[in-house]
Design a protein around this motif. Structure first.
Motif, PDB file in Angstrom:
ATOM      1  N   SER A   1      -0.647 -13.071  -9.310  1.00 33.43           N
ATOM      2  CA  SER A   1      -1.510 -13.675 -10.331  1.00 33.43           C
ATOM      3  C   SER A   1      -1.890 -15.116 -10.004  1.00 33.43           C
ATOM      4  N   LEU A   2      -1.107 -15.767  -9.134  1.00 33.28           N
ATOM      5  CA  LEU A   2      -1.391 -17.158  -8.742  1.00 33.28           C
ATOM      6  C   LEU A   2      -2.252 -17.245  -7.492  1.00 33.28           C
ATOM      7  N   GLY A   3      -2.586 -16.097  -6.923  1.00 33.47           N
ATOM      8  CA  GLY A   3      -3.438 -16.091  -5.734  1.00 33.47           C
ATOM      9  C   GLY A   3      -2.669 -16.170  -4.427  1.00 33.47           C
ATOM     10  N   ASN A   4      -1.346 -16.049  -4.485  1.00 27.00           N
ATOM     11  CA  ASN A   4      -0.545 -16.075  -3.257  1.00 27.00           C
ATOM     12  C   ASN A   4      -0.444 -14.673  -2.651  1.00 27.00           C
ATOM     13  N   HIS A   5      -0.454 -14.611  -1.319  1.00 28.41           N
ATOM     14  CA  HIS A   5      -0.341 -13.328  -0.640  1.00 28.41           C
ATOM     15  C   HIS A   5       1.047 -12.726  -0.859  1.00 28.41           C
ATOM     16  N   LEU A   6       1.092 -11.447  -1.254  1.00 28.97           N
ATOM     17  CA  LEU A   6       2.371 -10.771  -1.404  1.00 28.97           C
ATOM     18  C   LEU A   6       2.877 -10.302  -0.038  1.00 28.97           C
ATOM     19  N   ILE A   7       4.187 -10.344   0.140  1.00 33.90           N
ATOM     20  CA  ILE A   7       4.813 -10.027   1.427  1.00 33.90           C
ATOM     21  C   ILE A   7       5.658  -8.770   1.275  1.00 33.90           C
ATOM     22  N   ASP A   8       5.620  -7.880   2.319  1.00 36.18           N
ATOM     23  CA  ASP A   8       6.466  -6.687   2.264  1.00 36.18           C
ATOM     24  C   ASP A   8       7.871  -7.025   2.743  1.00 36.18           C
ATOM     25  N   SER A   9       8.741  -5.998   2.833  1.00 29.64           N
ATOM     26  CA  SER A   9      10.153  -6.231   3.166  1.00 29.64           C
ATOM     27  C   SER A   9      10.344  -6.777   4.578  1.00 29.64           C
ATOM     28  N   ASN A  10       9.310  -6.655   5.429  1.00 32.00           N
ATOM     29  CA  ASN A  10       9.409  -7.170   6.796  1.00 32.00           C
ATOM     30  C   ASN A  10       8.756  -8.540   6.953  1.00 32.00           C
ATOM     31  N   GLY A  11       8.328  -9.129   5.824  1.00 31.83           N
ATOM     32  CA  GLY A  11       7.727 -10.457   5.875  1.00 31.83           C
ATOM     33  C   GLY A  11       6.256 -10.454   6.249  1.00 31.83           C
ATOM     34  N   ASN A  12       5.609  -9.288   6.190  1.00 31.43           N
ATOM     35  CA  ASN A  12       4.195  -9.188   6.543  1.00 31.43           C
ATOM     36  C   ASN A  12       3.333  -9.113   5.288  1.00 31.43           C
ATOM     37  N   GLU A  13       2.126  -9.685   5.387  1.00 29.95           N
ATOM     38  CA  GLU A  13       1.195  -9.622   4.263  1.00 29.95           C
ATOM     39  C   GLU A  13       0.757  -8.172   4.046  1.00 29.95           C
ATOM     40  N   ILE A  14       0.658  -7.774   2.793  1.00 28.43           N
ATOM     41  CA  ILE A  14       0.328  -6.385   2.457  1.00 28.43           C
ATOM     42  C   ILE A  14      -1.184  -6.217   2.428  1.00 28.43           C
ATOM     43  N   ILE A  15      -1.685  -5.262   3.234  1.00 25.04           N
ATOM     44  CA  ILE A  15      -3.123  -5.002   3.281  1.00 25.04           C
ATOM     45  C   ILE A  15      -3.532  -4.171   2.068  1.00 25.04           C
ATOM     46  N   LYS A  16      -4.571  -4.639   1.362  1.00 25.28           N
ATOM     47  CA  LYS A  16      -5.108  -3.892   0.214  1.00 25.28           C
ATOM     48  C   LYS A  16      -6.246  -2.986   0.661  1.00 25.28           C
ATOM     49  N   ASN A  17      -7.174  -3.540   1.413  1.00 27.96           N
ATOM     50  CA  ASN A  17      -8.293  -2.760   1.939  1.00 27.96           C
ATOM     51  C   ASN A  17      -9.119  -3.664   2.850  1.00 27.96           C
ATOM     52  N   TYR A  18     -10.323  -3.206   3.185  1.00 31.11           N
ATOM     53  CA  TYR A  18     -11.215  -3.989   4.045  1.00 31.11           C
ATOM     54  C   TYR A  18     -12.553  -4.193   3.340  1.00 31.11           C
ATOM     55  N   GLU A  19     -13.108  -5.387   3.500  1.00 25.83           N
ATOM     56  CA  GLU A  19     -14.437  -5.686   2.966  1.00 25.83           C
ATOM     57  C   GLU A  19     -15.427  -5.642   4.128  1.00 25.83           C
ATOM     58  N   ARG A  20     -16.334  -4.687   4.102  1.00 22.95           N
ATOM     59  CA  ARG A  20     -17.303  -4.527   5.177  1.00 22.95           C
ATOM     60  C   ARG A  20     -18.574  -5.289   4.840  1.00 22.95           C
ATOM     61  N   TYR A  21     -19.226  -5.853   5.856  1.00 24.49           N
ATOM     62  CA  TYR A  21     -20.451  -6.619   5.642  1.00 24.49           C
ATOM     63  C   TYR A  21     -21.397  -6.403   6.820  1.00 24.49           C
ATOM     64  N   LEU A  22     -22.664  -6.704   6.622  1.00 19.66           N
ATOM     65  CA  LEU A  22     -23.658  -6.557   7.683  1.00 19.66           C
ATOM     66  C   LEU A  22     -23.567  -7.739   8.641  1.00 19.66           C
TER      67      LEU A  22
END
Length: 338
Positions: free
Chosen positions: A282-303
């Motif tokens: 909620s504060l805009g900080n990246h959430l980290i998984d159990s291995n200390g890696n940022e969790i991917i939500k999805n991809y934003e595609r652009y032209l």
């Protein structure tokens, strides 16, 4: 009986294994495409089908030569050797390029998939109402998978086994990326990065006579996860090969139509111009998984921005990717004529 292979054929088979192993590790790219385009997909599927009760009886009765011949052992062993080597060499190099030249890597794979669609579709002469319908179904399925959101990481061993069974589909189904499926399941980093690196580090330490890893519980847990994942992959590979063998034998034209549609739909996964969207609190900080890696939500595609030099370089790499597939096609034709 299978045709005897020359030394050059054996070398190329190892190289194909390298290509399959590398492709399997890249999210959005399928090792099955390499097998399909390089002309050994059916031999691969039918060889895996030979791993059955008869093969196990030969193995347990100590008839190793008969087992080796029955399962097309030379073909499978050379191919699998190439895949294993790729995980500790080519895929490490690929990780580096994905980190430093991500756009160009995706552009090359995008070109390779375009080339594979051309390769498969150009000689397909069985379009009718039924095959078009199944082709569209494959297209919709490929596009739909491209836009799914990933789950959270889960190290439950039953789930890890299922991950192995599901993700191995990238080796057997052209267009369906096992690595991308692992991202959707939330376990890509755990199973194809952390586990592989843990195995690599363990092997290196053993060769140096260093066995301190036996006291490292985190390392042992990661290795246990890798073993379970490997067992799941082996189970899935053999199971899927029997299903695919039946489908290829009885519904060849429909299967090819689905594959053409599915690969076309999967272009969205490897679209080069995209940004990674990470999960935030909620504060805009990246959430980290159990291995200390940022969790991917999805991809934003652009032209692409055509005024940037990077865009034109990426377009050149797309042509390089297409060229690689055309070179594979040329090799396959010349080998057939020889």
């Amino acid at each position: 009986m299978h045709q005897p292979r020359s030394f050059i054929d054996k070398v190329f088979l190892i190289i194909k294994g390298l290509a399959m192993g590398t492709a399997n590790k890249v999210p959005g790219v399928s090792g099955g495409i390499v097998a399909f385009v390089a002309g050994f997909y059916e031999e691969f599927i039918y060889s895996l089908q030979k791993i059955n009760l008869k093969a196990l009886k030969l193995l347990f009765n100590g008839r190793f030569k008969s087992f080796y011949r029955y399962v097309n052992g030379q073909f499978l062993s050379l191919l699998i050797f190439g895949m294993l080597v790729s995980y500790f060499s080519v895929s490490k190099l690929l990780d580096y390029f994905l980190e430093h030249n991500e756009l160009y890597v995706w552009a090359t794979f995008f070109g390779m998939i375009i080339g594979s669609i051309y390769f498969i579709a150009k000689d397909y002469e069985h379009w009718n109402r039924k095959t078009i319908t199944f082709g569209v179904i494959g297209l919709i399925a490929g596009i739909s998978i491209s836009f799914l959101s990933p789950a959270k990481e889960n190290d439950n061993l039953i789930f890890i086994f299922l991950c192995g069974m599901i993700s191995v589909s990238g080796m057997t189904l052209p267009g369906l990326s096992g690595s991308f499926i692992l991202i959707l399941l939330g376990n890509y980093v755990l199973l194809l990065v952390d586990s592989v690196n843990a195995l690599f580090d363990t092997i290196a330490e053993v060769f140096q006579g260093d066995f301190r890893f036996t006291a490292n519980q985190e390392r042992l847990n990661t290795l246990k996860i890798l073993v379970v994942f490997t067992l799941g992959s082996a189970t899935g590979l053999v199971t899927l090969s029997h299903i695919l063998g039946y489908v290829l034998k009885h519904f060849r034209h429909i299967t090819t139509a689905v594959i053409i549609g599915f690969i076309t739909g999967s272009l969205g996964v490897v679209w080069p111009w995209k940004r990674t969207i990470f999960v935030k609190d909620s504060l805009g900080n990246h959430l980290i998984d159990s291995n200390g890696n940022e969790i991917i939500k999805n991809y934003e595609r652009y032209l692409p921005n055509m005024s940037l030099a990077d865009t034109w370089w990426a377009l050149l790499y797309i042509l390089v990717g297409i060229g690689i597939l055309l070179a594979l096609e040329w090799y396959g034709k010349n080998r057939t004529k020889a």
